[in-house]
Design a protein around this motif. Structure first.
Motif, short mmCIF file in Angstrom:
data_model
loop_
_atom_site.label_atom_id
_atom_site.label_comp_id
_atom_site.label_asym_id
_atom_site.label_seq_id
_atom_site.Cartn_x
_atom_site.Cartn_y
_atom_site.Cartn_z
N GLU A 4 -14.49 -0.69 -5.63
CA GLU A 4 -14.98 -1.86 -6.34
C GLU A 4 -16.47 -1.74 -6.63
OE1 GLU A 4 -13.05 -3.89 -7.58
OE2 GLU A 4 -11.19 -3.56 -6.46
N GLY A 5 -17.22 -1.10 -5.71
CA GLY A 5 -18.64 -0.88 -5.97
C GLY A 5 -18.87 0.02 -7.17
N THR A 6 -18.02 1.04 -7.32
CA THR A 6 -18.12 1.92 -8.49
C THR A 6 -17.84 1.16 -9.78
OG1 THR A 6 -17.41 3.79 -7.11
CG2 THR A 6 -17.27 4.06 -9.50
N LYS A 7 -16.79 0.34 -9.75
CA LYS A 7 -16.49 -0.48 -10.93
C LYS A 7 -17.63 -1.45 -11.24
CE LYS A 7 -11.48 -0.38 -10.16
NZ LYS A 7 -10.27 -1.21 -9.90
N LEU A 8 -18.19 -2.04 -10.17
CA LEU A 8 -19.27 -2.99 -10.38
C LEU A 8 -20.50 -2.30 -10.98
CD1 LEU A 8 -20.39 -5.85 -9.96
CD2 LEU A 8 -21.10 -5.15 -7.67
N ALA A 9 -20.80 -1.09 -10.49
CA ALA A 9 -21.94 -0.36 -11.05
C ALA A 9 -21.73 0.00 -12.51
CB ALA A 9 -22.19 0.91 -10.23
N ALA A 10 -20.46 0.28 -12.87
CA ALA A 10 -20.17 0.64 -14.26
C ALA A 10 -20.32 -0.56 -15.19
CB ALA A 10 -18.76 1.23 -14.36
N GLN A 11 -19.90 -1.73 -14.72
CA GLN A 11 -19.94 -2.91 -15.60
C GLN A 11 -21.17 -3.79 -15.36
OE1 GLN A 11 -16.35 -5.00 -14.64
NE2 GLN A 11 -17.27 -6.08 -12.91
N VAL A 57 -3.81 -16.25 -1.50
CA VAL A 57 -4.34 -17.34 -2.31
C VAL A 57 -5.29 -16.81 -3.38
CG1 VAL A 57 -5.75 -19.43 -2.27
CG2 VAL A 57 -4.02 -19.07 -0.51
N LEU A 58 -6.20 -15.91 -2.99
CA LEU A 58 -7.14 -15.35 -3.97
C LEU A 58 -6.41 -14.52 -5.02
CD1 LEU A 58 -10.03 -14.21 -1.58
CD2 LEU A 58 -9.97 -16.23 -3.03
N LEU A 59 -5.38 -13.81 -4.60
CA LEU A 59 -4.63 -13.00 -5.56
C LEU A 59 -3.90 -13.88 -6.57
CD1 LEU A 59 -3.94 -9.99 -6.07
CD2 LEU A 59 -1.86 -10.34 -4.74
N ILE A 60 -3.32 -14.97 -6.10
CA ILE A 60 -2.62 -15.89 -7.01
C ILE A 60 -3.59 -16.50 -8.02
CG2 ILE A 60 -1.37 -18.09 -7.12
CD1 ILE A 60 -0.09 -17.37 -4.46
N MET A 61 -4.79 -16.82 -7.57
CA MET A 61 -5.78 -17.44 -8.46
C MET A 61 -6.52 -16.41 -9.31
SD MET A 61 -5.19 -20.51 -7.87
CE MET A 61 -6.38 -21.06 -9.08
N GLY A 62 -6.23 -15.13 -9.12
CA GLY A 62 -6.84 -14.10 -9.94
C GLY A 62 -8.29 -13.81 -9.62
N VAL A 63 -8.74 -14.12 -8.40
CA VAL A 63 -10.13 -13.88 -8.02
C VAL A 63 -10.34 -12.38 -7.80
CG1 VAL A 63 -11.91 -14.38 -6.30
CG2 VAL A 63 -10.27 -16.16 -6.96
N PRO A 64 -11.39 -11.80 -8.36
CA PRO A 64 -11.64 -10.36 -8.14
C PRO A 64 -11.93 -10.06 -6.67
CG PRO A 64 -12.92 -11.19 -10.00
CD PRO A 64 -12.35 -12.37 -9.30
N PHE A 65 -11.68 -8.80 -6.28
CA PHE A 65 -11.92 -8.33 -4.91
C PHE A 65 -11.15 -9.16 -3.89
CE2 PHE A 65 -16.11 -8.14 -7.22
CZ PHE A 65 -15.95 -6.85 -7.68
N ALA A 66 -9.94 -9.59 -4.23
CA ALA A 66 -9.17 -10.45 -3.32
C ALA A 66 -8.87 -9.74 -2.00
CB ALA A 66 -7.87 -10.89 -4.00
N GLY A 67 -8.47 -8.47 -2.07
CA GLY A 67 -8.15 -7.74 -0.85
C GLY A 67 -9.36 -7.56 0.04
#
Length: 386
Positions: free
Chosen positions: A100-107, A232-242
């Protein structure tokens, strides 16, 4: 004329004076040694704590899997499982963090551009609270503050190295303590009379059961908290839920305040994603706190020594003051062990066994020898049923 005769003054023996001075110097030396070796002593205490918690598992593996023999192999198998579980937790936390850190750095450049333009949830918050204007007005202060972060960063790296060293040391100490535990206990109890040695064994067994029960119960509650938060976070579509769910499960190991800290992080992540998601996560954590406090903890901890809320809070405050987060984790089991010992001492001073078991609802008390009353009201010596 009467002449009063003064009684001769009692002279303090020189040996007494030297003894007092020697005790004072010995106490000062002991305090100095404790302060100088407090890091090592902390590792020893933590290692002993984990040894007490894992000793019943080693005993079970030795009896059920190895026919009561080869304690070294049983100890190795239990610690191998523990090591694999810890490695799995670290992997489950670090790998998603790196991805997720790699994705965050890219975007990140695009997110910064959107935030400056007032687009997206972060940009909307920055515009609403005038954060961008505040940053522009305080650029010099922010640059000065950022330049002073070099020393704290070096301190963080040193702390990480110390933590890794401490973890390895604690595991080695706990392994050796479990391996040599029976010999140490036998050698220690043999220093006392048979009745006293048996009493020490029984109290120690009660302490070990309370620690093991607390650790297993706390781990179960943390797994439930982290898993349900992730869902709950996954159902609501929150990023980095895991990743957030894993963080919530880990901090939930800390009693009283752990779930609140994790809940704050999860709720903030929900509101950053969207207002409805933040509201749903907030409502969920309020409901979960009630569920954990009134259902899960009583069910899971019913076989451990019960502590009233005031004792729990005092123990946690003292533990945090002495050892920080580690002290908060150890506070409740240490307090339960102290309670076991105090109950046994009080019970022996009364000269009869406890009316209630020390651990669990149908367990034999630590002191099962005392005065009992027969059917005609006479008092005699007897044994409690096991």
């Amino acid at each position: 004329m009467t002449i009063s005769v003064q009684p001769p003054r009692e002279r303090v023996p020189v040996r007494t004076i030297l003894t007092v001075i020697g005790l004072g110097l010995a106490t000062a030396l002991l305090i100095y040694l404790v302060l100088q070796t407090r890091q090592v002593l902390t590792w020893i205490v933590v290692g002993a704590f984990f040894a007490i918690a894992l000793a019943p598992l080693v005993g079970w593996a030795q009896r059920r899997l190895l026919g009561g023999k080869r304690r070294a192999l049983a100890t190795f198998l239990v610690f191998l499982v523990v090591f694999l579980v810890l490695a799995g937790l670290v992997t489950a936390f670090v790998v998603p963090l790196v991805n997720e850190g790699t994705k965050l750095a890219a975007q990140l450049p695009r997110d910064i551009a959107d935030a400056r333009a007032g687009r997206g949830p972060i940009g909307d918050l920055l515009q609403r609270f005038h954060v961008l204007q505040w940053i522009q007005d305080n650029q010099d202060k922010i640059s000065h503050f950022a330049s002073g972060l070099t020393a704290p960063a070096a301190g963080v790296l040193a702390g990480v190295a110390t933590a890794l060293t401490g973890t390895v040391t604690v595991l080695v100490l706990a392994y050796l303590m479990v391996l040599e535990g029976p010999r140490i206990v036998d050698g220690f109890t043999n220093l006392f009379a048979p009745t006293t040695g048996e009493r020490i064994r029984r109290v120690g067994a009660d302490c070990a059961r309370s620690v093991t029960g607390y650790i297993s119960g706390n781990l179960l509650i943390s797994v439930i908290c982290g898993a349900t938060t992730w869902i709950v976070l996954l159902i609501m579509g929150v990023p980095f839920a895991g990743l957030i769910g894993l963080f919530v499960g880990i901090v939930d190991l800390m009693p009283l305040v752990g779930a609140t800290i994790g809940g704050v992080v999860a709720v903030l992540a929900g509101f950053i994603h969207s207002v409805p998601a933040g509201i749903v996560v907030l409502v969920w954590f309020v409901l979960y706190q009630q569920l954990e406090n009134h259902l899960l903890q009583p069910l899971v901890f019913k076989r451990t020594v019960q502590l009233n809320p005031l004792t729990v809070i005092i123990a946690i405050l003292i533990g945090v003051e002495l050892l920080g987060v580690l002290g908060a984790l150890l506070a409740i089991p240490v307090a339960s062990m102290v309670q076991v010992v105090l109950r046994d001492v009080w019970d022996h001073r009364r000269g009869r066994p406890k009316e209630e078991p020390t651990v669990g609802e149908e367990r034999t008390p630590a002191d099962d020898v005392g005065n009992v009353t027969d059917g005609e009201g006479r008092v005699g010596v007897g044994h409690a049923s096991s």
